[in-house]
Design a protein around this motif. Structure first.
Motif, PDB file in Angstrom:
ATOM      1  N   ALA A  70       1.940 -33.982 -40.606  1.00 50.86           N
ATOM      2  CA  ALA A  70       0.614 -33.424 -40.343  1.00 50.86           C
ATOM      3  C   ALA A  70       0.334 -32.340 -41.377  1.00 50.86           C
ATOM      4  CB  ALA A  70       0.559 -32.832 -38.930  1.00 50.86           C
ATOM      5  N   PRO A  71      -0.933 -32.051 -41.647  1.00 42.71           N
ATOM      6  CA  PRO A  71      -1.245 -30.948 -42.562  1.00 42.71           C
ATOM      7  C   PRO A  71      -0.761 -29.621 -41.971  1.00 42.71           C
ATOM      8  CG  PRO A  71      -3.184 -32.313 -42.121  1.00 42.71           C
ATOM      9  CD  PRO A  71      -2.142 -32.716 -41.131  1.00 42.71           C
ATOM     10  N   LEU A  72      -0.214 -28.763 -42.811  1.00 42.05           N
ATOM     11  CA  LEU A  72       0.161 -27.438 -42.331  1.00 42.05           C
ATOM     12  C   LEU A  72      -1.056 -26.732 -41.745  1.00 42.05           C
ATOM     13  CD1 LEU A  72       2.335 -25.234 -42.080  1.00 42.05           C
ATOM     14  CD2 LEU A  72       1.663 -24.449 -44.370  1.00 42.05           C
ATOM     15  N   ALA A  73      -2.193 -26.843 -42.413  1.00 42.52           N
ATOM     16  CA  ALA A  73      -3.443 -26.236 -41.949  1.00 42.52           C
ATOM     17  C   ALA A  73      -4.541 -27.290 -41.982  1.00 42.52           C
ATOM     18  CB  ALA A  73      -3.818 -25.044 -42.829  1.00 42.52           C
ATOM     19  N   TYR A  74      -5.065 -27.620 -40.829  1.00 44.89           N
ATOM     20  CA  TYR A  74      -6.120 -28.631 -40.758  1.00 44.89           C
ATOM     21  C   TYR A  74      -7.425 -28.132 -41.388  1.00 44.89           C
ATOM     22  CZ  TYR A  74      -3.434 -31.761 -37.727  1.00 44.89           C
ATOM     23  OH  TYR A  74      -2.502 -32.636 -37.228  1.00 44.89           O
ATOM     24  N   ASP A  75      -7.582 -26.806 -41.512  1.00 46.93           N
ATOM     25  CA  ASP A  75      -8.809 -26.262 -42.111  1.00 46.93           C
ATOM     26  C   ASP A  75      -8.654 -26.025 -43.611  1.00 46.93           C
ATOM     27  OD1 ASP A  75      -7.082 -24.132 -42.189  1.00 46.93           O
ATOM     28  OD2 ASP A  75      -8.284 -22.802 -40.919  1.00 46.93           O
ATOM     29  N   ASP A  76      -7.575 -26.539 -44.212  1.00 44.73           N
ATOM     30  CA  ASP A  76      -7.319 -26.430 -45.653  1.00 44.73           C
ATOM     31  C   ASP A  76      -7.120 -24.994 -46.118  1.00 44.73           C
ATOM     32  OD1 ASP A  76      -7.513 -29.217 -46.037  1.00 44.73           O
ATOM     33  OD2 ASP A  76      -9.705 -29.093 -46.198  1.00 44.73           O
ATOM     34  N   SER A  77      -6.756 -24.098 -45.194  1.00 41.41           N
ATOM     35  CA  SER A  77      -6.503 -22.709 -45.603  1.00 41.41           C
ATOM     36  C   SER A  77      -5.126 -22.545 -46.226  1.00 41.41           C
ATOM     37  CB  SER A  77      -6.644 -21.775 -44.390  1.00 41.41           C
ATOM     38  OG  SER A  77      -5.699 -22.117 -43.380  1.00 41.41           O
ATOM     39  N   ALA A  78      -4.280 -23.575 -46.167  1.00 44.56           N
ATOM     40  CA  ALA A  78      -2.964 -23.544 -46.796  1.00 44.56           C
ATOM     41  C   ALA A  78      -2.601 -24.954 -47.225  1.00 44.56           C
ATOM     42  CB  ALA A  78      -1.916 -22.992 -45.833  1.00 44.56           C
ATOM     43  N   GLU A  79      -1.807 -25.058 -48.274  1.00 45.13           N
ATOM     44  CA  GLU A  79      -1.364 -26.353 -48.771  1.00 45.13           C
ATOM     45  C   GLU A  79      -0.044 -26.738 -48.118  1.00 45.13           C
ATOM     46  OE1 GLU A  79      -1.152 -26.157 -52.986  1.00 45.13           O
ATOM     47  OE2 GLU A  79      -3.341 -26.035 -53.251  1.00 45.13           O
ATOM     48  N   GLY A  80       0.223 -28.038 -48.149  1.00 46.72           N
ATOM     49  CA  GLY A  80       1.507 -28.513 -47.654  1.00 46.72           C
ATOM     50  C   GLY A  80       1.399 -29.227 -46.326  1.00 46.72           C
ATOM     51  N   ASP A  81       2.525 -29.824 -45.923  1.00 46.24           N
ATOM     52  CA  ASP A  81       2.605 -30.583 -44.681  1.00 46.24           C
ATOM     53  C   ASP A  81       3.653 -29.975 -43.766  1.00 46.24           C
ATOM     54  OD1 ASP A  81       0.717 -32.455 -45.567  1.00 46.24           O
ATOM     55  OD2 ASP A  81       2.261 -33.662 -46.557  1.00 46.24           O
ATOM     56  N   ILE A  82       3.644 -30.452 -42.522  1.00 47.88           N
ATOM     57  CA  ILE A  82       4.634 -30.038 -41.530  1.00 47.88           C
ATOM     58  C   ILE A  82       5.044 -31.278 -40.737  1.00 47.88           C
ATOM     59  CG2 ILE A  82       2.875 -29.452 -39.786  1.00 47.88           C
ATOM     60  CD1 ILE A  82       4.690 -27.140 -38.902  1.00 47.88           C
ATOM     61  N   ALA A  83       6.303 -31.339 -40.351  1.00 49.64           N
ATOM     62  CA  ALA A  83       6.781 -32.465 -39.535  1.00 49.64           C
ATOM     63  C   ALA A  83       6.583 -32.125 -38.068  1.00 49.64           C
ATOM     64  CB  ALA A  83       8.257 -32.745 -39.821  1.00 49.64           C
ATOM     65  N   VAL A  84       5.958 -33.043 -37.340  1.00 48.16           N
ATOM     66  CA  VAL A  84       5.688 -32.860 -35.908  1.00 48.16           C
ATOM     67  C   VAL A  84       6.316 -34.027 -35.157  1.00 48.16           C
ATOM     68  CG1 VAL A  84       3.910 -32.666 -34.129  1.00 48.16           C
ATOM     69  CG2 VAL A  84       3.537 -31.638 -36.382  1.00 48.16           C
ATOM     70  N   ALA A  85       7.135 -33.737 -34.150  1.00 48.69           N
ATOM     71  CA  ALA A  85       7.854 -34.786 -33.428  1.00 48.69           C
ATOM     72  C   ALA A  85       7.102 -35.201 -32.169  1.00 48.69           C
ATOM     73  CB  ALA A  85       9.255 -34.303 -33.057  1.00 48.69           C
ATOM     74  N   LEU A  86       7.356 -36.429 -31.727  1.00 58.14           N
ATOM     75  CA  LEU A  86       6.808 -36.948 -30.473  1.00 58.14           C
ATOM     76  C   LEU A  86       7.944 -37.532 -29.650  1.00 58.14           C
ATOM     77  CD1 LEU A  86       4.632 -37.690 -32.915  1.00 58.14           C
ATOM     78  CD2 LEU A  86       3.392 -38.710 -31.019  1.00 58.14           C
ATOM     79  N   ILE A  87       7.741 -37.548 -28.360  1.00 59.28           N
ATOM     80  CA  ILE A  87       8.644 -38.267 -27.460  1.00 59.28           C
ATOM     81  C   ILE A  87       7.781 -39.239 -26.659  1.00 59.28           C
ATOM     82  CG2 ILE A  87       8.526 -36.305 -25.835  1.00 59.28           C
ATOM     83  CD1 ILE A  87      11.247 -37.184 -24.757  1.00 59.28           C
ATOM     84  N   ARG A  88       8.237 -40.489 -26.570  1.00 59.67           N
ATOM     85  CA  ARG A  88       7.469 -41.504 -25.839  1.00 59.67           C
ATOM     86  C   ARG A  88       8.405 -42.333 -24.973  1.00 59.67           C
ATOM     87  NH1 ARG A  88       4.131 -46.461 -28.606  1.00 59.67           N
ATOM     88  NH2 ARG A  88       6.186 -46.776 -29.554  1.00 59.67           N
ATOM     89  N   ILE A  89       8.029 -42.523 -23.737  1.00 50.56           N
ATOM     90  CA  ILE A  89       8.727 -43.422 -22.822  1.00 50.56           C
ATOM     91  C   ILE A  89       7.729 -44.520 -22.459  1.00 50.56           C
ATOM     92  CG2 ILE A  89       9.863 -43.612 -20.581  1.00 50.56           C
ATOM     93  CD1 ILE A  89      10.556 -40.585 -20.938  1.00 50.56           C
ATOM     94  N   LYS A  90       8.047 -45.745 -22.845  1.00 48.40           N
ATOM     95  CA  LYS A  90       7.063 -46.821 -22.746  1.00 48.40           C
ATOM     96  C   LYS A  90       6.805 -47.239 -21.300  1.00 48.40           C
ATOM     97  CE  LYS A  90       7.642 -48.822 -27.345  1.00 48.40           C
ATOM     98  NZ  LYS A  90       7.884 -50.077 -28.107  1.00 48.40           N
ATOM     99  N   ALA A  91       5.644 -47.788 -21.087  1.00 50.80           N
ATOM    100  CA  ALA A  91       5.244 -48.270 -19.761  1.00 50.80           C
ATOM    101  C   ALA A  91       6.262 -49.276 -19.236  1.00 50.80           C
ATOM    102  CB  ALA A  91       3.855 -48.911 -19.837  1.00 50.80           C
ATOM    103  N   GLY A  92       6.584 -49.146 -17.946  1.00 53.71           N
ATOM    104  CA  GLY A  92       7.603 -50.006 -17.343  1.00 53.71           C
ATOM    105  C   GLY A  92       7.189 -51.459 -17.234  1.00 53.71           C
TER     106      GLY A  92
END
Length: 491
Positions: A3-25
């Motif tokens: 993801a962008p470090l800053a969505y409003d473009d106030s800073a350059e670079g990216d950041i890693a964002v993790a997700l956890i998902r448990i699928k529908a049974g």
């Protein structure tokens, strides 16, 4: 995901964002995804979502209380975006300096000038240690944009959402930012998402103290069997004279007259913190009865044992990662109080709300020293244009008091609220057998239908213990539920 470090473009670079998902049974019955935020800020869904999915998917579809939970687990992927800075994504690696000089951080107990200087210096050190490049980009609005990015990446048409405590602020801000993408939303044990963090911390001590008076002190002085006399002011003064170690450990646990009586009696012979030892307390329990009335004596003795267990218990596992917590509460919304104003407030609360902890002042001190952020989250509107949503709350919630959640409810004309009268708890869906909570939440998430009335009340009903057959492979739902609820309380 990236993801962008800053969505409003106030800073350059990216950041890693993790997700956890448990699928529908049941993939053939899948309706979409249900996103979660379990509070904090700074709490990772890794500590909550697996147990939630386990409890929901272990229920029988035919269970009149929990059948809807099984249907939710069958029909929805259960998803959580892990907040920025936590394990799994880009790590916010600051290490706050540990407090020194005082055993605990309760400014309502340690009130002299020397203690105050220690608290101020400690807060400044914690803030300074966390001055990191990532710090301005860990706020709630950043997390909301990450959630939207995850929704699009997963191909979901709507953001169905379940938020607990601070998670309600996350949900409300998402709905304000992306009203056309907001689906079914439940806010459980909500903080006042229309207020700043400073306002929430300002108002919480009064509400907690009123709960203490209503649930513990007034019933105790109204019943001579507890032996505390009939003068509430005298009992309150007795409480304030408790040794600091005992008061700090026991104060938050006192919600019944028996617990109040046990705490006061056990601390009555101690004149310094050093004397409040586990051995001392056990001898005190064995040396005298708590009441001449057999039933009440039993209640108080049981409460006394639980208080001793609290002294002996190991510190709970860290549910909140403090650097992320401070980055959010200090960076999202402004803090205005000066150090003299905070000092005066600490003195006033120690007298007016002696059962409050020092949490509010401690947060104010850290945020006073925190590096100012130009990336403040916008003040939340009343959400008049956002979709309808559901709030559920316990009548007695000391973490996020009902009176404060009600302010958000009043400011949200399309919201419905369900209150469990007589219930004490935080994160209450699945915690009891209270029908208006369990049925309303499940039905709304499955169908989108809200309760008929804007505000609904029903009496709290405790959940019955699980009936065990003795099979080794039988899931221990009671234990998993207990662990989950303890973690929610600490979040």
């Amino acid at each position: 995901m990236t993801a962008p470090l800053a969505y409003d473009d106030s800073a350059e670079g990216d950041i890693a964002v993790a997700l956890i998902r448990i699928k529908a049974g049941e993939p053939s019955e899948r309706q979409g995804a249900l996103f979660f935020n379990f509070g904090g800020p700074g709490a990772s869904p890794v500590n909550f979502l697996p147990d939630t999915a386990y409890l929901w998917s272990s229920a029988s579809k035919d269970d009149p209380l929990d059948g809807d939970k099984r249907r939710l687990a069958d029909r929805y992927d259960l998803v959580a975006v892990i907040p920025r800075g936590l394990a799994g994504g880009t790590w916010y690696g600051c290490q706050p300096v540990a407090p020194t000089g005082i055993d605990g951080n309760d400014l309502s107990i340690y009130r002299n000038n020397a203690a105050w200087r220690i608290f101020v210096d400690d807060a400044a050190a914690r803030a300074s240690a966390c001055a990191d490049r990532l710090m301005p980009y860990l706020g709630t609005l950043d997390h909301v944009h990450d959630m939207e990015r995850a929704r699009m990446a997963l191909g979901e048409t709507r953001m169905n959402f379940f938020g607990v405590s601070y998670g309600a602020r996350v949900g409300a801000l998402y709905a304000a930012a992306y009203p056309m993408r907001t689906g079914r939303m439940v806010l459980d044990s909500s903080m006042n998402f229309t207020a700043t963090f400073e306002e929430q911390f300002d108002e919480t001590p009064r509400e907690r103290h009123e709960q203490f008076m209503l649930r513990a002190l007034i019933p105790a002085v109204s019943d001579v069997r507890y032996g505390l006399g009939t003068d509430p002011d005298a009992v309150l003064r007795h409480f304030m004279r408790m040794p600091g170690k005992a008061r700090q450990a026991w104060g938050p646990l006192i919600s019944k007259p028996a617990t109040l009586s046990a705490a006061l009696v056990m601390a009555s012979r101690a004149v310094s913190d050093d004397e409040v030892t586990v051995d001392f307390m056990r001898q005190h329990i064995d040396s005298r009865p708590f009441s001449i009335h057999t039933a009440v004596n039993r209640y108080i003795r049981t409460a006394a044992v639980s208080l001793i267990d609290a002294l002996e218990a190991d510190a709970p596992a860290e549910i909140i990662r403090r650097p992320v917590y401070y980055a959010v509460i200090c960076g999202d919304t402004p803090w205005h109080r000066t150090l003299p104003a905070l000092r005066e407030r600490a003195r006033g609360w120690a007298t007016s709300f002696p059962t409050s902890t020092g949490e509010s002042i401690d947060a104010g001190l850290v945020c006073h020293h925190w590096e100012p952020s130009s990336r403040r989250q916008p003040r939340l509107p009343g959400r008049e244009d956002a979709p309808s949503f559901l709030m559920v709350h316990a009548a007695f919630d000391s973490a996020t008091p009902l009176a404060l959640a009600r302010k958000a409810f009043v400011a949200s004309p399309r919201a419905s609220m369900v209150v469990a009268d007589g219930m004490a708890g935080h994160g209450i869906f699945g915690a009891s057998a209270t029908p208006c909570v369990e049925h309303s939440v499940g039905h709304f998430l499955l169908t989108g239908e809200l309760p008929a009335e804007r505000e609904t009340h029903c009496a709290y009903e405790p959940r019955k213990p699980q009936q065990h057959s003795g099979r080794a492979d039988e899931p221990d739902l009671d234990e998993r539920r207990k662990v989950l609820l303890q973690r929610l309380r600490h979040s």
